[in-house]
Write a protein that holds these residues in place. Sequence first.
Motif, PDB file in Angstrom:
ATOM      1  N   CYS A   1       0.836  -1.209   0.000  1.00 23.00           N
ATOM      2  CA  CYS A   1       0.000   0.000   0.000  1.00 23.00           C
ATOM      3  C   CYS A   1       0.870   1.258   0.000  1.00 23.00           C
ATOM      4  N   GLY A   2       1.951   1.225   0.763  1.00 22.81           N
ATOM      5  CA  GLY A   2       2.884   2.351   0.744  1.00 22.81           C
ATOM      6  C   GLY A   2       3.485   2.538  -0.636  1.00 22.81           C
ATOM      7  N   ASP A   3       3.845   1.422  -1.284  1.00 23.52           N
ATOM      8  CA  ASP A   3       4.382   1.496  -2.644  1.00 23.52           C
ATOM      9  C   ASP A   3       3.363   2.128  -3.594  1.00 23.52           C
ATOM     10  N   ILE A   4       2.110   1.660  -3.518  1.00 23.41           N
ATOM     11  CA  ILE A   4       1.074   2.139  -4.434  1.00 23.41           C
ATOM     12  C   ILE A   4       0.743   3.605  -4.182  1.00 23.41           C
ATOM     13  N   ARG A   5       0.765   4.029  -2.920  1.00 25.21           N
ATOM     14  CA  ARG A   5       0.531   5.455  -2.639  1.00 25.21           C
ATOM     15  C   ARG A   5       1.633   6.299  -3.271  1.00 25.21           C
ATOM     16  N   SER A   6       2.847   5.769  -3.310  1.00 26.59           N
ATOM     17  CA  SER A   6       3.975   6.493  -3.885  1.00 26.59           C
ATOM     18  C   SER A   6       3.978   6.433  -5.418  1.00 26.59           C
ATOM     19  N   ASN A   7       3.581   5.266  -5.953  1.00 23.14           N
ATOM     20  CA  ASN A   7       3.600   5.057  -7.399  1.00 23.14           C
ATOM     21  C   ASN A   7       2.485   4.077  -7.756  1.00 23.14           C
ATOM     22  N   PRO A   8       1.405   4.539  -8.358  1.00 22.01           N
ATOM     23  CA  PRO A   8       0.263   3.657  -8.628  1.00 22.01           C
ATOM     24  C   PRO A   8       0.466   2.672  -9.778  1.00 22.01           C
ATOM     25  N   LYS A   9       1.582   2.760 -10.497  1.00 24.33           N
ATOM     26  CA  LYS A   9       1.820   1.817 -11.591  1.00 24.33           C
ATOM     27  C   LYS A   9       2.182   0.454 -11.015  1.00 24.33           C
ATOM     28  N   VAL A  10       1.435  -0.574 -11.444  1.00 28.14           N
ATOM     29  CA  VAL A  10       1.680  -1.931 -10.979  1.00 28.14           C
ATOM     30  C   VAL A  10       1.644  -2.898 -12.151  1.00 28.14           C
ATOM     31  N   GLU A  11       2.133  -4.101 -11.902  1.00 23.96           N
ATOM     32  CA  GLU A  11       2.031  -5.172 -12.877  1.00 23.96           C
ATOM     33  C   GLU A  11       1.657  -6.443 -12.135  1.00 23.96           C
TER      34      GLU A  11
END
Length: 187
Positions: free
Chosen positions: A69-79
């Motif tokens: 969640c911390g990663d996604i808050r920082s950068n919403p790009k995912v794979e």
Amino acid sequence: MSNCELQDLSDWCAQQLSRATADPKSPFRWPVLCSATEDNIGGRVVVLRQFNPEERRLVFYTDFRSEKCGDIRSNPKVECVFFDRRPMIQLRVSGSAELQTDGDLWNNHYERIADANWQDYAFLPAPGSVTQSPKNIRNFKDLAAENFCLVVVSILKIDWLSLSRDGHRRALLDWSKSDGEHTWLVP
């Protein structure tokens, strides 16, 4: 999938992702969700809870306090990487993730959590915290609703790869610029 058109391939991907949400034995039910920030790259196995083919949207559950969640808050790009070893097909699904901790979609999913599973979101300390012993972990039911979070991924691209002794095949299903620009790629 040996002699298919690109639209057939897009439909097949949607069927497989839809099936994965209902069939616990589907190999596409357990993808690896990858996130990245400037300081961190993370991949973890998640459970596909919902796929909306009209909106090209995937839904996963997590604890809001988790590293992802911390990663996604920082950068919403995912794979998300899906793999079925029987036909040797890999899907690399790229998109933009949104965290939801309330609203109609959140309520709908939270109400479906089995009594035995609410504990997954009610641990103290938070997921990934250092602890002296597993016995020091406590859970509190009132924390579950506070920490339960949806990761909602809007699909922008699917990179489909079929590995075969008869010849590998690869396609890119791309909705990032329009309603869909699908192309065959060199494997």
